[in-house]
Design a protein around this motif. Structure first.
Motif, PDB file in Angstrom:
ATOM      1  N   UNK A 285      -9.723  46.599 -30.032  1.00 45.46           N
ATOM      2  CA  UNK A 285     -10.703  46.490 -31.798  1.00 45.46           C
ATOM      3  C   UNK A 285     -11.647  45.831 -31.319  1.00 45.46           C
ATOM      4  N   UNK A 286     -11.777  45.738 -32.530  1.00 43.57           N
ATOM      5  CA  UNK A 286     -12.590  47.136 -33.209  1.00 43.57           C
ATOM      6  C   UNK A 286     -12.764  48.043 -32.683  1.00 43.57           C
TER       7      UNK A 286
ATOM      8  N   UNK B 109      -2.018  40.197 -20.034  1.00 44.99           N
ATOM      9  CA  UNK B 109      -2.192  41.738 -20.731  1.00 44.99           C
ATOM     10  C   UNK B 109      -3.406  41.777 -22.008  1.00 44.99           C
ATOM     11  N   UNK B 110      -4.382  40.488 -22.093  1.00 46.90           N
ATOM     12  CA  UNK B 110      -5.490  40.632 -22.954  1.00 46.90           C
ATOM     13  C   UNK B 110      -6.554  40.018 -23.032  1.00 46.90           C
ATOM     14  N   UNK B 111      -7.821  40.341 -23.635  1.00 50.23           N
ATOM     15  CA  UNK B 111      -9.131  40.499 -23.140  1.00 50.23           C
ATOM     16  C   UNK B 111     -10.032  40.427 -23.536  1.00 50.23           C
ATOM     17  N   UNK B 112     -10.511  39.184 -24.491  1.00 50.92           N
ATOM     18  CA  UNK B 112     -11.461  39.254 -25.487  1.00 50.92           C
ATOM     19  C   UNK B 112     -12.569  38.619 -24.910  1.00 50.92           C
ATOM     20  N   UNK B 113     -13.765  39.730 -25.588  1.00 54.17           N
ATOM     21  CA  UNK B 113     -15.447  39.107 -25.553  1.00 54.17           C
ATOM     22  C   UNK B 113     -16.072  38.925 -27.257  1.00 54.17           C
ATOM     23  N   UNK B 114     -15.884  37.470 -26.769  1.00 46.91           N
ATOM     24  CA  UNK B 114     -16.884  36.546 -28.326  1.00 46.91           C
ATOM     25  C   UNK B 114     -17.879  37.006 -27.706  1.00 46.91           C
ATOM     26  N   UNK B 115     -18.851  37.490 -29.020  1.00 48.56           N
ATOM     27  CA  UNK B 115     -20.631  37.612 -29.840  1.00 48.56           C
ATOM     28  C   UNK B 115     -20.812  36.298 -29.979  1.00 48.56           C
TER      29      UNK B 115
ATOM     30  N   UNK C 172     -15.594  39.052 -32.346  1.00 49.71           N
ATOM     31  CA  UNK C 172     -15.066  38.838 -30.885  1.00 49.71           C
ATOM     32  C   UNK C 172     -14.810  40.907 -31.390  1.00 49.71           C
ATOM     33  N   UNK C 173     -14.688  41.005 -29.878  1.00 45.78           N
ATOM     34  CA  UNK C 173     -14.042  42.562 -29.137  1.00 45.78           C
ATOM     35  C   UNK C 173     -12.516  41.803 -28.755  1.00 45.78           C
ATOM     36  N   UNK C 174     -11.874  42.894 -28.867  1.00 46.66           N
ATOM     37  CA  UNK C 174      -9.896  42.640 -28.182  1.00 46.66           C
ATOM     38  C   UNK C 174      -9.780  43.600 -27.534  1.00 46.66           C
ATOM     39  N   UNK C 175      -9.401  43.632 -26.504  1.00 51.50           N
ATOM     40  CA  UNK C 175      -8.897  45.161 -25.404  1.00 51.50           C
ATOM     41  C   UNK C 175      -7.026  44.471 -25.506  1.00 51.50           C
TER      42      UNK C 175
END
Lengths: 116, 113
Positions: B7-8, B72-78, B20-23
């Motif tokens: 998401x998104x 279980x969670x991975x984020x990519x902050x932009x 931020x992107x969430x996985x």
């Protein structure tokens, strides 16, 4: 280091015709080989893999691929395609001896379009 | 939810924004990956986390900042992205010893204006 070349960027075929998507790789070490498929608006999905043993590997949805070490190729084939096979296909390679995590090197992809 | 979710699915941002992107993976895997998929280019591996520890940073600019709070969670902050950063960002996960059998999420389509 490895590299992967997918020789065709686009392959149009008619439904029920056979198809071959070509993949060549370059590596200084022994490799594992993979084909992934990406359907529209989706992530990649593993289609098949070659790790060892028989050079002819079978995957999901009727696809198969043959590992040819002398020609450094791993071509993907299907004897009769369906409309639903329309997708982008990616060949990938990894170093057989580097198992710390999944270091995949991907080709640029081949868009398979199946026409009715 | 099953598999790998992201998401998104679509994000449009200006060059001065922070997003931020969430996985999230529901497979019990120990390794998670961020890839960048640009038109007519091979998938580029950006970051790898194995057991929550970053094991690979593939020369990614500092305007991309990953975070892995748990397996279980991975984020990519932009932040302060460039138009050339517009791409599909894919998250994947895998499990030892079959690290190369990676399961991918559907991706986030990012457009930087």
């Amino acid at each position: 280091a490895q590299s992967v070349t997918q020789l065709d960027s686009q392959v149009p075929v008619f439904e029920e015709a056979p198809v071959e998507l070509r993949c060549n790789y370059s590596s200084s070490v022994s490799v594992y080989l993979f084909w992934y498929v990406q359907y529209p608006n989706q992530g990649l999905q593993l289609l098949l893999k070659y790790l060892s043993g028989s050079t002819l590997v079978k995957g999901i949805n009727g696809f198969e691929a043959e590992f040819n070490k002398s020609q450094t190729s791993f071509h993907l084939r299907k004897p009769s395609v369906h409309i639903s096979d329309t997708a982008e296909y990616f060949c990938a390679v990894s170093d057989r001896f580097d198992t710390s995590y999944g270091k995949l090197t991907f080709g640029q992809g081949t868009i398979l379009t199946v026409h009715p | 939810e099953t598999g790998v979710t992201q998401t998104p699915r679509h994000l449009v941002m200006g060059m001065t924004n922070k997003k931020s992107l969430k996985c999230e993976q529901h497979l019990g895997h120990n390794a998670m990956y961020w890839y960048k998929q640009s038109a007519k280019k091979p998938l580029e591996l950006m970051f790898v986390y194995n057991f929550k520890e970053q094991t690979e940073n593939n020369s990614v600019p500092s305007r991309f900042s990953p975070e892995c709070p748990n397996s279980s969670h991975l984020f990519l902050h932009l932040h302060t992205l460039q138009p050339e950063d517009s791409a599909l960002y894919l998250c994947a996960s895998s499990q030892a010893p079959s690290y190369n059998e990676q399961f991918f999420g559907p991706g986030t389509r990012l457009t930087v204006l």
